[in-house]
Design an enzyme around this catalytic site. Sequence first.
Site, mmCIF file in Angstrom:
data_model
loop_
_atom_site.group_PDB
_atom_site.id
_atom_site.type_symbol
_atom_site.label_atom_id
_atom_site.label_comp_id
_atom_site.label_asym_id
_atom_site.label_seq_id
_atom_site.Cartn_x
_atom_site.Cartn_y
_atom_site.Cartn_z
ATOM 1 N N GLU A 38 0.153 48.547 85.232
ATOM 2 C CA GLU A 38 0.299 47.231 85.590
ATOM 3 C C GLU A 38 0.466 47.037 87.074
ATOM 4 O OE1 GLU A 38 3.509 46.317 82.887
ATOM 5 O OE2 GLU A 38 2.692 44.607 82.411
ATOM 6 N N GLU B 272 3.511 49.405 75.715
ATOM 7 C CA GLU B 272 4.775 48.740 75.374
ATOM 8 C C GLU B 272 4.873 48.273 73.992
ATOM 9 O OE1 GLU B 272 2.646 48.349 77.926
ATOM 10 O OE2 GLU B 272 3.694 47.836 79.721
ATOM 11 N N GLY C 219 4.109 49.646 83.018
ATOM 12 C CA GLY C 219 4.400 49.120 84.311
ATOM 13 C C GLY C 219 3.531 49.940 85.422
ATOM 14 N N ALA D 254 7.847 51.269 83.206
ATOM 15 C CA ALA D 254 9.366 50.658 83.594
ATOM 16 C C ALA D 254 10.320 51.837 82.903
ATOM 17 C CB ALA D 254 9.568 49.623 82.847
HETATM 18 N N1 3HC Z 1 11.698 55.587 81.043
HETATM 19 C C1 3HC Z 1 12.588 56.345 81.022
HETATM 20 N N2 3HC Z 1 12.496 57.799 80.884
HETATM 21 C C2 3HC Z 1 11.385 58.277 80.462
HETATM 22 C C3 3HC Z 1 10.171 57.358 80.164
HETATM 23 C C4 3HC Z 1 10.389 55.952 80.739
HETATM 24 N N3 3HC Z 1 9.542 55.063 80.811
HETATM 25 N N4 3HC Z 1 8.894 57.913 79.925
HETATM 26 C C5 3HC Z 1 9.684 59.391 79.875
HETATM 27 N N5 3HC Z 1 10.915 59.308 79.961
HETATM 28 C C6 3HC Z 1 11.714 60.671 79.936
HETATM 29 C C7 3HC Z 1 11.789 61.042 78.538
HETATM 30 O O1 3HC Z 1 12.902 60.471 77.819
HETATM 31 C C8 3HC Z 1 11.961 62.438 78.726
HETATM 32 O O2 3HC Z 1 13.652 62.604 79.095
HETATM 33 P P1 3HC Z 1 14.364 63.956 78.537
HETATM 34 O O3 3HC Z 1 13.615 65.110 79.417
HETATM 35 O O4 3HC Z 1 15.618 63.898 79.234
HETATM 36 O O5 3HC Z 1 14.156 64.095 77.136
HETATM 37 C C9 3HC Z 1 11.421 62.793 79.962
HETATM 38 O O6 3HC Z 1 11.050 61.600 80.616
HETATM 39 C C10 3HC Z 1 9.917 63.411 79.683
HETATM 40 O O7 3HC Z 1 9.267 62.571 78.800
HETATM 41 P P2 3HC Z 1 8.495 63.439 77.591
HETATM 42 O O8 3HC Z 1 9.067 64.448 76.968
HETATM 43 O O9 3HC Z 1 7.875 62.363 76.618
HETATM 44 O O10 3HC Z 1 7.216 64.129 78.777
HETATM 45 P P3 3HC Z 1 5.774 64.104 78.183
HETATM 46 O O11 3HC Z 1 5.210 65.138 79.350
HETATM 47 O O12 3HC Z 1 5.597 64.589 76.630
HETATM 48 O O13 3HC Z 1 5.109 62.563 78.036
HETATM 49 C C11 3HC Z 1 4.699 60.524 78.804
HETATM 50 C C12 3HC Z 1 5.026 61.876 79.216
HETATM 51 C C13 3HC Z 1 3.319 60.316 78.369
HETATM 52 C C14 3HC Z 1 4.780 59.646 79.792
HETATM 53 C C15 3HC Z 1 5.716 59.907 77.725
HETATM 54 O O14 3HC Z 1 7.070 60.337 78.238
HETATM 55 C C16 3HC Z 1 5.671 58.504 77.393
HETATM 56 O O15 3HC Z 1 4.824 58.143 76.700
HETATM 57 N N6 3HC Z 1 6.620 57.781 78.149
HETATM 58 C C17 3HC Z 1 6.792 56.322 77.699
HETATM 59 C C18 3HC Z 1 5.643 55.370 78.430
HETATM 60 C C19 3HC Z 1 5.878 54.000 78.041
HETATM 61 O O16 3HC Z 1 6.076 53.513 76.937
HETATM 62 N N7 3HC Z 1 5.533 53.344 79.299
HETATM 63 C C20 3HC Z 1 5.888 51.969 79.137
HETATM 64 C C21 3HC Z 1 7.250 51.582 79.342
HETATM 65 S S1 3HC Z 1 7.832 50.042 79.018
HETATM 66 C C22 3HC Z 1 7.045 49.037 80.335
HETATM 67 O O17 3HC Z 1 6.284 49.701 81.479
HETATM 68 C C23 3HC Z 1 7.469 47.505 80.635
HETATM 69 C C24 3HC Z 1 6.680 47.069 81.724
HETATM 70 O O18 3HC Z 1 5.452 45.966 80.868
HETATM 71 C C25 3HC Z 1 7.374 46.071 82.239
#
Ligand code: 3HC
Length: 696
Positions: free
Chosen positions: A104, A124, A101, A62
């Site tokens: 999912e 998450e 997500g 998400a």
């Molecule tokens: N939402 C919004 N922005 C995100 C994001 C997300 N899910 N994931 C990454 N970004 C942004 C980062 O803030 C960063 O922004 P910036 O360049 O402005 O600083 C940019 O994307 C690149 O991210 P990284 O520097 O972290 O890039 P990497 O290549 O090192 O890592 C990644 C990529 C492994 C995908 C890492 O970004 C990550 O772990 N992201 C989060 C993944 C996550 O937690 N997903 C679950 C979200 S909650 C959800 O899905 C709820 C659902 O169940 C309903």
Amino acid sequence: MTDSVLYTRDGDLGIVTVNNPPVNALSQHVRLGLSECFATAAADDSIATILICAGRTFIAGADISEFDKPMGPPDFLETLAMIEDAAKPVVAAIHGTALGGGLETALCCHFRVAVPSARLGLPEVLLGLLPGAGGTQRLPRLIGPEAALDAITTGTPMNSAAAHAAGVVDAIVDEQGLLEGAKAFAREVVATGQPLTRVRDLNDKVSAVDPAIFVATRKKVAQTKRGFEAPLSCIACVEAACTLPFDEGMARERELFQGLRDSVQSAAQRHIFFAQRAATKVDDMPADTKPQRIERVAVLGAGTMGGGIAMNFANVGIPVIVLETEQALLDKGLGIVRDNYERTAKKGRLSSADVEQRMGLITGTLDYADLADADMVIEAVYENMAIKKEVFAKLDATTKAECILASNTSTLDVDEIASVTSRPDKVIGTHFFSPANVMKLLEIVRGAKTSHETLASTLAVTRKINKVGVVVGVCDGFVGNRMIHRYGSQASYLLEEGCLPHEVDAPIYDLGFAMGPLTMSDLAGLDVGWRIRQGKGLPASLPAGERYCEISDRICEMGRFGQKTGDGFYHYEPGDRNAHRDPSIEQLIVEYAREKGIERRQIPASEVIERLMYALINEGAWILEEGIAQRASDIDVIYVFGYGVPAFLGGPMFYADQVGLDTVYRRVCEFAEADPASWKPAPLLKRLAESGGTFN
Ligand code: 3HC
Ligand code: NAI
């Protein structure tokens, strides 16, 4: 249709491509695009649909930045239901990371194929959330509740092979041929008339659950994630998947997800997620600054820090040469490195081949001539300016001109160290935390003359060795230790004024910190601060009107240096790190107060928390005012990754925002009135408090 999701035809197949850089997060326009594209796919004469992503990754979850806002339409769960209900096969084609997500969404497709380098997971929980789009209901149905509990409560992703073995991925396809592999897979499914798997309908694994796994997981989480709410909600959801029909389980998941999404804990953890990424950005550094290649590293000193620092590089395949003054010290230092690796291997986290490979990357020397090839040298010799200057002058004379010279000093002036070299632009501080092979934080100390290129190179190598880097300026103690000094002083004043050691530590531990300040001092070694104070000639050299507490010095004079000697503020049994109250120290404290004419009083836990937390916060505000840290969130990152502050508190500055800066400022002023020597309200704190502002 939105630009971020496109529907195209490839012969008889429909292809839905998500293109929302950088990580294909499920922003509102992506959810809308998915819903439109799957409606188109359902209506045309394609035989199957492939869901694939452009760029570096499959959907990584998400859009975390949207959680603070109302969710715009379409409802994500309805979009997912549309994919799952499709009459034609839907195949998810996965590369990069299918997270949250994203996974999912893939679980609502009927089949999943992935390239070998892909990783899949539900992280998450690390954001103080639970998988809120069916992940807690579908993953247990697919891989069984036990494996799902582990994946969901730890947030650890699986690699492609593990996901394949567990049944999350149906086929692994060629790294370079994801779309081709997915197309072939889809055509095969159609040709062989394979039934469409709807994960929500798989009930065998969840109905055969052993309830003991929930008891065991709750126990584990209580130990490893003390104070975190999200893992407990994750367990409750998986339990619901095993005891309730699918739709009711989904309703339970929704309810618990919304509770977490609106919680302060999750806001704090999301804050830390973005703060960690912001911390690596340097406001005045041009975006196109090119880092130098760092392929060979040298470390000076094979002591406590040098050995750990060297391990970081060997762990990621970078050869490292360690220089010492004597062969015996070198052998001892590298012996400790080997012991560390072997202990990890004994726990099954490294193979013996890995140990040898890593040790093979670490070589020792006594000769500066062997550093000639190094791209970066990290100095970790004694904390003494004269020695550091001598060493840097030698390094300047013996290393190649472009080599970066870094110091691991914890207190000394990096500019003064740089002044003895002909390349102050290449000099920088890299302040690792102990144990350096374990602790994630790296304070990157930018000197007055450090160039952008040196800074960019150090940031790049920090990322390479999997550390969390924060750029800070030069001052005594930099950010983390400068603040902790105020916190430690308050801890000792609390002892004088009425607390016993456990009464100082317990409120902070209960707030969520890994340990209280005195337990932390015992762990770090009381002698470290004692020697620094002796070096400064304290308390004799204390300026008039300054406050000084001698309790720690007196404990050191007894030969009690903390855990390493088995006694400090507390007593420790051999082989046991638990702190036990020690009546002799409690008596020492009471007698010390009497000797100094301090009338002890009962201090409430709430005041202990205020004194300790506000000491950190007020100093943090001074640090911001002076430009030593670029932003308040950088300070939060330092405290979460370097000082055992739980992510659910969001760090001291986020915590201050939650308390309200007017309250914090008012109390700091009250403390300053009672004890002007140790409290100087920060002007920034005053300004923000008066304007109703926040740090973050
Ligand atoms: N939402 C919004 N922005 C995100 C994001 C997300 N899910 N994931 C990454 N970004 C942004 C980062 O803030 C960063 O922004 P910036 O360049 O402005 O600083 C940019 O994307 C690149 O991210 P990284 O520097 O972290 O890039 P990497 O290549 O090192 O890592 C990644 C990529 C492994 C995908 C890492 O970004 C990550 O772990 N992201 C989060 C993944 C996550 O937690 N997903 C679950 C979200 S909650 C959800 O899905 C709820 C659902 O169940 C309903
Ligand atoms: P240490 O005393 O364990 O190790 C220092 C090593 O440097 C010794 O093995 C010594 O033989 C070697 N050495 C001394 N002079 C040398 C020279 N001229 N050339 C090569 N090697 C030399 O000290 P520690 O704890 O590893 O500290 C090193 C540096 O790291 C200090 O600047 C310290 O302030 C800093 N630091 C220490 C932390 C800690 O928790 N110990 C945390 C963060 C930084």
